[in-house]
Design an enzyme around this catalytic site. Structure first.
Site, mmCIF file in Angstrom:
data_model
loop_
_atom_site.group_PDB
_atom_site.id
_atom_site.type_symbol
_atom_site.label_atom_id
_atom_site.label_comp_id
_atom_site.label_asym_id
_atom_site.label_seq_id
_atom_site.Cartn_x
_atom_site.Cartn_y
_atom_site.Cartn_z
ATOM 1 N N CYS A 1 12.573 12.746 -4.918
ATOM 2 C CA CYS A 1 13.550 12.960 -3.842
ATOM 3 C C CYS A 1 14.821 13.616 -4.394
ATOM 4 C CB CYS A 1 13.872 11.653 -3.139
ATOM 5 S SG CYS A 1 12.529 11.071 -2.062
ATOM 6 N N CYS B 1 20.554 9.991 0.247
ATOM 7 C CA CYS B 1 19.286 9.381 0.663
ATOM 8 C C CYS B 1 19.342 9.097 2.164
ATOM 9 C CB CYS B 1 19.046 8.055 -0.054
ATOM 10 S SG CYS B 1 19.320 8.043 -1.837
ATOM 11 N N CYS C 1 -1.808 -16.936 -20.532
ATOM 12 C CA CYS C 1 -0.680 -17.763 -20.085
ATOM 13 C C CYS C 1 -0.657 -17.932 -18.566
ATOM 14 C CB CYS C 1 0.640 -17.166 -20.538
ATOM 15 S SG CYS C 1 0.891 -17.299 -22.321
ATOM 16 N N HIS C 2 -0.929 -16.845 -17.831
ATOM 17 C CA HIS C 2 -0.736 -16.889 -16.373
ATOM 18 C C HIS C 2 -2.010 -17.207 -15.604
ATOM 19 C CE1 HIS C 2 3.392 -15.435 -16.524
ATOM 20 N NE2 HIS C 2 3.023 -14.476 -17.360
ATOM 21 N N CYS D 1 18.635 11.799 4.854
ATOM 22 C CA CYS D 1 17.227 12.065 5.190
ATOM 23 C C CYS D 1 16.564 10.843 5.808
ATOM 24 C CB CYS D 1 16.444 12.529 3.961
ATOM 25 S SG CYS D 1 16.689 14.296 3.627
ATOM 26 N N HIS D 2 16.661 9.700 5.122
ATOM 27 C CA HIS D 2 15.810 8.570 5.539
ATOM 28 C C HIS D 2 16.382 7.734 6.685
ATOM 29 C CE1 HIS D 2 12.694 9.430 2.729
ATOM 30 N NE2 HIS D 2 13.554 9.493 1.717
ATOM 31 N N CYS E 1 -2.471 -11.469 -20.778
ATOM 32 C CA CYS E 1 -1.635 -11.977 -19.685
ATOM 33 C C CYS E 1 -2.294 -13.228 -19.120
ATOM 34 C CB CYS E 1 -1.509 -10.946 -18.570
ATOM 35 S SG CYS E 1 -1.147 -9.267 -19.094
HETATM 36 C C1 HEC Z 1 15.845 16.113 1.721
HETATM 37 C C2 HEC Z 1 15.456 14.838 2.293
HETATM 38 C C3 HEC Z 1 15.322 13.658 1.367
HETATM 39 C C4 HEC Z 1 16.305 13.040 0.627
HETATM 40 C C5 HEC Z 1 17.755 13.449 0.487
HETATM 41 C C6 HEC Z 1 15.684 11.901 0.015
HETATM 42 N N1 HEC Z 1 14.372 11.827 0.355
HETATM 43 FE FE1 HEC Z 1 13.126 10.299 -0.042
HETATM 44 N N2 HEC Z 1 11.593 11.325 0.813
HETATM 45 C C7 HEC Z 1 11.699 12.546 1.422
HETATM 46 C C8 HEC Z 1 10.383 13.002 1.808
HETATM 47 C C9 HEC Z 1 10.060 14.321 2.517
HETATM 48 C C10 HEC Z 1 9.487 12.006 1.410
HETATM 49 C C11 HEC Z 1 7.955 11.998 1.563
HETATM 50 C C12 HEC Z 1 7.609 11.599 2.949
HETATM 51 C C13 HEC Z 1 8.087 10.233 3.231
HETATM 52 O O1 HEC Z 1 7.433 9.254 2.839
HETATM 53 O O2 HEC Z 1 9.233 10.099 3.750
HETATM 54 C C14 HEC Z 1 10.284 10.935 0.825
HETATM 55 C C15 HEC Z 1 9.784 9.717 0.399
HETATM 56 C C16 HEC Z 1 10.538 8.648 -0.045
HETATM 57 C C17 HEC Z 1 10.040 7.315 -0.294
HETATM 58 C C18 HEC Z 1 8.602 6.836 -0.124
HETATM 59 C C19 HEC Z 1 8.390 6.149 1.219
HETATM 60 C C20 HEC Z 1 7.038 5.507 1.348
HETATM 61 O O3 HEC Z 1 6.687 5.116 2.481
HETATM 62 O O4 HEC Z 1 6.304 5.368 0.366
HETATM 63 C C21 HEC Z 1 11.112 6.576 -0.739
HETATM 64 C C22 HEC Z 1 11.089 5.134 -1.173
HETATM 65 C C23 HEC Z 1 12.254 7.463 -0.769
HETATM 66 N N3 HEC Z 1 11.882 8.694 -0.317
HETATM 67 C C24 HEC Z 1 13.523 7.083 -1.182
HETATM 68 C C25 HEC Z 1 14.585 7.974 -1.305
HETATM 69 C C26 HEC Z 1 15.838 7.640 -1.931
HETATM 70 C C27 HEC Z 1 16.180 6.292 -2.546
HETATM 71 C C28 HEC Z 1 16.628 8.758 -1.867
HETATM 72 C C29 HEC Z 1 17.987 8.979 -2.458
HETATM 73 C C30 HEC Z 1 18.027 9.062 -3.905
HETATM 74 C C31 HEC Z 1 15.859 9.768 -1.154
HETATM 75 N N4 HEC Z 1 14.630 9.261 -0.843
HETATM 76 C C32 HEC Z 1 16.353 11.016 -0.800
HETATM 77 C C33 HEC Z 1 12.867 13.220 1.674
HETATM 78 C C34 HEC Z 1 14.100 12.896 1.166
HETATM 79 C C1 HEC Z 2 2.684 -16.498 -24.173
HETATM 80 C C2 HEC Z 2 2.621 -16.660 -22.733
HETATM 81 C C3 HEC Z 2 2.750 -15.406 -21.877
HETATM 82 C C4 HEC Z 2 2.015 -14.238 -21.940
HETATM 83 C C5 HEC Z 2 0.975 -13.835 -22.957
HETATM 84 C C6 HEC Z 2 2.440 -13.442 -20.824
HETATM 85 N N1 HEC Z 2 3.409 -14.079 -20.105
HETATM 86 FE FE1 HEC Z 2 4.294 -13.425 -18.413
HETATM 87 N N2 HEC Z 2 5.529 -15.035 -18.412
HETATM 88 C C7 HEC Z 2 5.447 -16.095 -19.292
HETATM 89 C C8 HEC Z 2 6.518 -17.059 -18.967
HETATM 90 C C9 HEC Z 2 6.788 -18.341 -19.691
HETATM 91 C C10 HEC Z 2 7.196 -16.517 -17.854
HETATM 92 C C11 HEC Z 2 8.401 -17.127 -17.091
HETATM 93 C C12 HEC Z 2 9.648 -17.015 -17.845
HETATM 94 C C13 HEC Z 2 10.178 -15.616 -17.898
HETATM 95 O O1 HEC Z 2 10.338 -14.975 -16.841
HETATM 96 O O2 HEC Z 2 10.466 -15.139 -19.015
HETATM 97 C C14 HEC Z 2 6.549 -15.261 -17.535
HETATM 98 C C15 HEC Z 2 6.936 -14.431 -16.485
HETATM 99 C C16 HEC Z 2 6.220 -13.318 -16.055
HETATM 100 C C17 HEC Z 2 6.529 -12.541 -14.868
HETATM 101 C C18 HEC Z 2 7.678 -12.811 -13.907
HETATM 102 C C19 HEC Z 2 7.280 -13.851 -12.931
HETATM 103 C C20 HEC Z 2 8.407 -14.208 -11.988
HETATM 104 O O3 HEC Z 2 8.166 -15.123 -11.177
HETATM 105 O O4 HEC Z 2 9.484 -13.613 -12.043
HETATM 106 C C21 HEC Z 2 5.609 -11.543 -14.786
HETATM 107 C C22 HEC Z 2 5.506 -10.474 -13.702
HETATM 108 C C23 HEC Z 2 4.738 -11.672 -15.936
HETATM 109 N N3 HEC Z 2 5.148 -12.755 -16.684
HETATM 110 C C24 HEC Z 2 3.694 -10.827 -16.209
HETATM 111 C C25 HEC Z 2 2.959 -10.869 -17.395
HETATM 112 C C26 HEC Z 2 2.006 -9.848 -17.782
HETATM 113 C C27 HEC Z 2 1.647 -8.619 -16.958
HETATM 114 C C28 HEC Z 2 1.513 -10.216 -19.005
HETATM 115 C C29 HEC Z 2 0.540 -9.466 -19.864
HETATM 116 C C30 HEC Z 2 0.916 -8.103 -20.220
HETATM 117 C C31 HEC Z 2 2.173 -11.477 -19.373
HETATM 118 N N4 HEC Z 2 3.042 -11.829 -18.371
HETATM 119 C C32 HEC Z 2 1.926 -12.182 -20.523
HETATM 120 C C33 HEC Z 2 4.534 -16.250 -20.307
HETATM 121 C C34 HEC Z 2 3.627 -15.288 -20.709
#
Ligand code: HEC
Ligand code: HEC
Length: 268
Positions: A229, A184, A86-87, A187-188, A83
């Site tokens: 979730c 979602c 290039c980057h 709850c949230h 990575c």
């Molecule tokens: C029954 C209740 C419930 C429902 C429905 C639910 N969640 Fe959660 N979710 C939780 C609990 C409990 C946690 C862990 C504690 C926290 O970070 O809220 C959590 C954590 C998360 C987190 C992490 C937050 C952080 O700070 O890292 C995300 C993102 C999330 N939920 C997204 C979703 C999404 C998208 C949906 C719908 C698909 C969903 N949740 C549905 C209860 C719920």
């Molecule tokens: C041969 C050159 C090359 C290598 C090796 C390469 N990249 Fe890239 N990467 C690029 C180019 C060019 C772009 C921008 C064009 C695109 O999004 O396709 C890019 C875009 C990205 C982006 C998105 C950046 C944005 O602004 O959206 C990420 C994240 C990324 N590379 C991660 C990686 C990681 C992690 C690796 C190694 C596992 C890697 N690249 C290896 C050339 C490379």
């Protein structure tokens, strides 16, 4: 598991900190975790979990960030490319990237998140194999790249070609699912701050991913959290990296607009 030098640093670091009371790492003023009435999950965590996130020496998620840095520089054995070849310095080239993902990808005609973009890079630019979703290596690279945006506000594009995906994600967010028949939002949005078994339900923001979750004792992606979730309401989860979860990820990232990236966050 823990490399020896790291545990030595950890102990030395902790001892140095005990004397000074200074926190190394995130340790932001708690006011930063609330933006325009939206509260990061950090503010719903207990003091111990917050301290784990505040200090880079104690934060278990930093192991993934460090592992990601190693992978970033490691050349593919066949193409010889890494990575970094290039980057170059990720601190510059990857700064801000995680704050605006997922994005619409014209090549595939769908959304890509950071995990899928990394896999595109591996297969298309390095001739390497894609990494399994939720594998340690993909989590590490995602954590390393996301960490370069720490402190930057989330801001995703939801207009133009991204609009239909945003609408699909929004519909998902408000759809009642599973045996518990809950969306979602129910709850949230409606129950944030209430207890669910051991957890305090947060507002469900996506600021800290990949997170280190104590309950899992490991790192986890946004899609793993969605699965968790979904399963907790006894709904059938979608696959990691599925179009449904990519749309949901775009919607949830938009909901978190303005909140700063915390990666790697510590969560219960
Ligand atoms: C029954 C209740 C419930 C429902 C429905 C639910 N969640 Fe959660 N979710 C939780 C609990 C409990 C946690 C862990 C504690 C926290 O970070 O809220 C959590 C954590 C998360 C987190 C992490 C937050 C952080 O700070 O890292 C995300 C993102 C999330 N939920 C997204 C979703 C999404 C998208 C949906 C719908 C698909 C969903 N949740 C549905 C209860 C719920
Ligand atoms: C041969 C050159 C090359 C290598 C090796 C390469 N990249 Fe890239 N990467 C690029 C180019 C060019 C772009 C921008 C064009 C695109 O999004 O396709 C890019 C875009 C990205 C982006 C998105 C950046 C944005 O602004 O959206 C990420 C994240 C990324 N590379 C991660 C990686 C990681 C992690 C690796 C190694 C596992 C890697 N690249 C290896 C050339 C490379």
């Amino acid at each position: 598991m823990m490399p020896e030098w790291r545990s030595i640093c950890l102990v030395a670091g902790a001892m140095a900190l005990l004397g000074t009371g200074i926190v190394l790492g995130q340790g932001w003023d708690t006011a930063r975790y609330e933006v325009a009435g939206k509260k990061s999950g950090y503010l719903y965590m207990d003091e111990t979990t917050r301290q784990l996130q505040d200090d880079d020496f104690l934060n278990p998620g930093m192991f993934a960030v460090d592992a990601g840095r190693v992978l970033w520089e490691r050349p593919d054995p066949v193409s010889g490319k890494s990575c970094a070849s290039c980057h170059e310095d990720a601190e510059t080239s990857m700064r801000g990237v995680a704050a605006r993902y997922p994005v619409y990808d014209p090549a595939s005609g769908g959304l890509v998140n950071l995990e899928l973009r990394i896999n595109q890079m591996l297969t298309q630019t390095m001739g390497a194999e894609p990494l399994a979703y939720e594998s340690d290596d993909l989590l590490a690279l995602t954590a390393f790249i996301s960490h370069q945006s720490r402190g930057m506000p989330i801001e995703v594009a939801i207009d133009g070609p991204a609009a239909p995906f945003f609408e699909a994600g929004k519909a998902f967010y408000f759809t009642r699912l599973g045996q518990l028949d809950l969306s979602c939002s129910q709850c949230h949005d409606d129950r944030a701050g209430e207890r669910l078994r051991g957890d305090v339900i947060s507002e469900g923001h996506v600021t800290g991913f990949p997170i280190f979750r104590l309950l899992w004792d490991s790192m986890g992606s946004r899609h793993r959290m969605f699965q968790w979730c979904n399963t907790s309401i006894r709904a059938e989860p979608y696959a990691l990296g599925s179009p449904e979860y990519l749309s949901l990820e775009l919607y949830t990232a938009w909901r978190s607009s303005g909140l700063p990236i915390e990666t790697p966050a510590a969560r219960r």
